[in-house]
Write a protein that holds these residues in place. Structure first.
Motif, short mmCIF file in Angstrom:
data_model
loop_
_atom_site.label_atom_id
_atom_site.label_comp_id
_atom_site.label_asym_id
_atom_site.label_seq_id
_atom_site.Cartn_x
_atom_site.Cartn_y
_atom_site.Cartn_z
N TYR A 172 37.17 37.44 36.14
CA TYR A 172 36.76 37.99 37.43
C TYR A 172 37.52 39.25 37.83
CZ TYR A 172 35.54 32.99 37.75
OH TYR A 172 35.08 31.74 37.51
N GLY A 173 38.74 39.40 37.34
CA GLY A 173 39.63 40.43 37.85
C GLY A 173 39.07 41.83 37.79
N GLY A 174 38.32 42.13 36.73
CA GLY A 174 37.75 43.46 36.59
C GLY A 174 36.80 43.84 37.71
N LEU A 175 36.36 42.84 38.47
CA LEU A 175 35.49 43.13 39.61
C LEU A 175 36.22 43.97 40.66
CD1 LEU A 175 33.83 39.62 39.93
CD2 LEU A 175 32.64 41.73 39.30
N THR A 176 37.56 43.86 40.73
CA THR A 176 38.31 44.69 41.66
C THR A 176 38.28 46.16 41.22
OG1 THR A 176 40.45 44.31 40.53
CG2 THR A 176 39.83 42.78 42.28
N ILE A 177 38.18 46.38 39.90
CA ILE A 177 38.03 47.74 39.38
C ILE A 177 36.61 48.23 39.61
CG2 ILE A 177 38.14 49.19 37.33
CD1 ILE A 177 40.88 48.22 38.11
N LEU A 178 35.63 47.39 39.29
CA LEU A 178 34.22 47.76 39.49
C LEU A 178 33.95 48.10 40.95
CD1 LEU A 178 31.29 47.97 38.45
CD2 LEU A 178 31.05 45.52 38.94
N ALA B 17 33.20 35.27 42.18
CA ALA B 17 33.08 36.72 42.13
C ALA B 17 33.14 37.35 43.51
CB ALA B 17 31.79 37.11 41.45
N ALA B 18 32.59 36.67 44.50
CA ALA B 18 32.58 37.24 45.85
C ALA B 18 34.00 37.51 46.35
CB ALA B 18 31.85 36.30 46.80
N THR B 19 34.95 36.68 45.93
CA THR B 19 36.34 36.86 46.35
C THR B 19 36.88 38.18 45.83
OG1 THR B 19 36.69 34.46 46.32
CG2 THR B 19 38.65 35.86 46.27
N PHE B 20 36.55 38.53 44.59
CA PHE B 20 37.05 39.75 43.96
C PHE B 20 36.23 40.99 44.32
CE2 PHE B 20 38.52 36.25 41.41
CZ PHE B 20 39.77 36.62 40.98
N ALA C 112 49.89 45.34 37.70
CA ALA C 112 49.27 45.66 36.41
C ALA C 112 48.41 44.51 35.90
CB ALA C 112 50.35 46.03 35.40
N CYS C 113 47.68 43.91 36.80
CA CYS C 113 46.67 42.90 36.46
C CYS C 113 45.63 42.96 37.55
CB CYS C 113 47.29 41.50 36.39
SG CYS C 113 46.07 40.19 36.15
N THR C 114 44.37 42.91 37.17
CA THR C 114 43.30 43.10 38.14
C THR C 114 43.14 41.92 39.10
OG1 THR C 114 41.74 42.32 36.45
CG2 THR C 114 42.00 44.71 36.70
N SER D 200 56.81 51.28 47.53
CA SER D 200 55.35 51.44 47.48
C SER D 200 54.74 50.38 46.57
CB SER D 200 54.97 52.83 46.97
OG SER D 200 55.48 53.84 47.81
N LEU D 201 53.61 49.82 46.97
CA LEU D 201 52.92 48.81 46.17
C LEU D 201 51.55 49.37 45.79
CD1 LEU D 201 52.90 45.92 45.03
CD2 LEU D 201 51.94 45.15 47.23
N LEU D 202 51.32 49.49 44.49
CA LEU D 202 50.11 50.13 43.99
C LEU D 202 49.17 49.13 43.31
CD1 LEU D 202 51.74 53.23 42.21
CD2 LEU D 202 51.01 53.05 44.60
N SER D 203 47.89 49.25 43.61
CA SER D 203 46.84 48.58 42.85
C SER D 203 46.15 49.60 41.96
CB SER D 203 45.81 47.94 43.80
OG SER D 203 46.42 46.96 44.61
N GLN D 204 45.52 49.14 40.90
CA GLN D 204 44.95 50.06 39.93
C GLN D 204 43.58 50.61 40.27
OE1 GLN D 204 45.52 47.29 36.53
NE2 GLN D 204 46.30 49.10 35.52
N GLY D 205 42.81 49.87 41.06
CA GLY D 205 41.41 50.20 41.25
C GLY D 205 41.15 51.64 41.63
N GLU D 206 41.80 52.11 42.69
CA GLU D 206 41.57 53.47 43.16
C GLU D 206 42.01 54.51 42.14
OE1 GLU D 206 43.31 54.05 46.97
OE2 GLU D 206 42.23 52.39 47.91
N ILE D 207 43.14 54.24 41.47
CA ILE D 207 43.65 55.17 40.47
C ILE D 207 42.68 55.29 39.30
CG2 ILE D 207 45.50 55.60 38.81
CD1 ILE D 207 47.40 54.15 40.74
#
Length: 274
Positions: free
Chosen positions: A13-19, A258-261, A191-193, A211-218
């Motif tokens: 499911y994690g890649g849904l945060t990237i999508l 999936a809705a959660t992500f 470093a995990c979706t 600073s705390l960074l998520s990958q999605g926007e990057i």
């Protein structure tokens, strides 16, 4: 060449945060999302197994016409991506491309730190690969990278326990372990979706100056820049603004989680991959 959707692959499911961020930044494109939930999690598996599973999923998306596949999984990016790019892609389809999430993240991470000390929170597989250490050094040789494996975090998220008090114990433990490794850490990367769902809890155990960074926007911004540099690939991607979801496991279970992500309800189709 015929225009086709962009493939986005993750072990679950994690890649849904990237999508989700792709669609926010580049809503005009069509996307196929494939979650290999039947064989997840990838984190504890060997390099050879992750490579085999990832290659099978990439080939499945290629077979559906996707000219570009984004491996939206840190473990698969760490353990399989380079081998697929260098050894398999020339043989399978040299006109297609496979990209990951580690390189675009490490290209930017050095711009966020002032102390030149960065912390990485990741799965055991990603940490063991040392991909973030190696790739960050290529772009920012002066930046020190400290890693902490968080093996309980993905199960907490996927079992819907990430908001409960049980998650606090593991989050606090791993965050304190990480900060103990580098006293000057001022930037922490998830470093995990899956980890963005734990962001509020993680933030609670970090000093305010970090600073705390998520990958999605990057990664989404990186894909936008990739298309600017490679118009020949951009022109092969269809633009109807559609999204289709596929899973190797139960569609009912996938849709419920999936809705959660993803932030809204979806409808997936089941596929078999071997």
């Amino acid at each position: 060449m015929k225009q086709q959707p962009i493939g986005v692959f993750d072990s679950g499911y994690g890649g849904l945060t990237i999508l989700k961020e792709f669609i926010h930044t580049l809503p005009q494109y069509d996307y196929f999302y494939l979650g290999d939930n039947a064989r997840a999690p990838y984190g504890p598996r060997s390099f050879e197994t992750v490579y085999r599973y990832t290659l099978q999923c990439v080939q499945w998306l290629f077979a559906r016409g996707c000219p570009l596949v984004i491996v939206a999984c840190n473990t698969a990016s760490a353990k399989a991506l380079r081998t697929i790019q260098q050894n398999d892609l020339p043989r399978i389809n040299p006109q297609n491309r496979v990209l990951g999430v580690i390189r675009p993240t490490t290209e930017m991470i050095g711009t966020f730190t002032r102390s030149n000390e960065v912390g990485i929170l990741a799965t055991a597989g990603t940490v063991l690969s040392e991909s973030y250490v190696i790739e960050t050094k290529k772009f920012y040789p002066h930046v020190k990278v400290y890693q902490e494996a968080c093996p309980m975090w993905v199960p907490l998220v996927e079992n819907n326990e990430y908001k409960g008090p049980g998650a606090d114990y593991f989050v606090e433990k791993n965050v304190k372990n990480l900060l103990g490794k580098g006293k000057l850490i001022d930037t922490v990367l998830l470093a995990c979706t899956h980890y963005p769902l734990l962001k509020d809890k993680i933030r609670a155990y970090l000093p305010d100056h970090i600073s705390l960074l998520s990958q999605g926007e990057i990664v989404a911004k990186s894909l936008e820049h990739y298309f600017e540099r490679h118009p020949e690939m951009e022109s092969r991607c269809s633009k109807q603004g559609t999204v289709q979801f596929y899973t190797t496991d139960s569609t009912e279970d996938f849709d419920a989680h999936a809705a959660t992500f993803f932030g809204k309800s979806i409808h997936s189709e089941h596929v078999n991959i071997e």
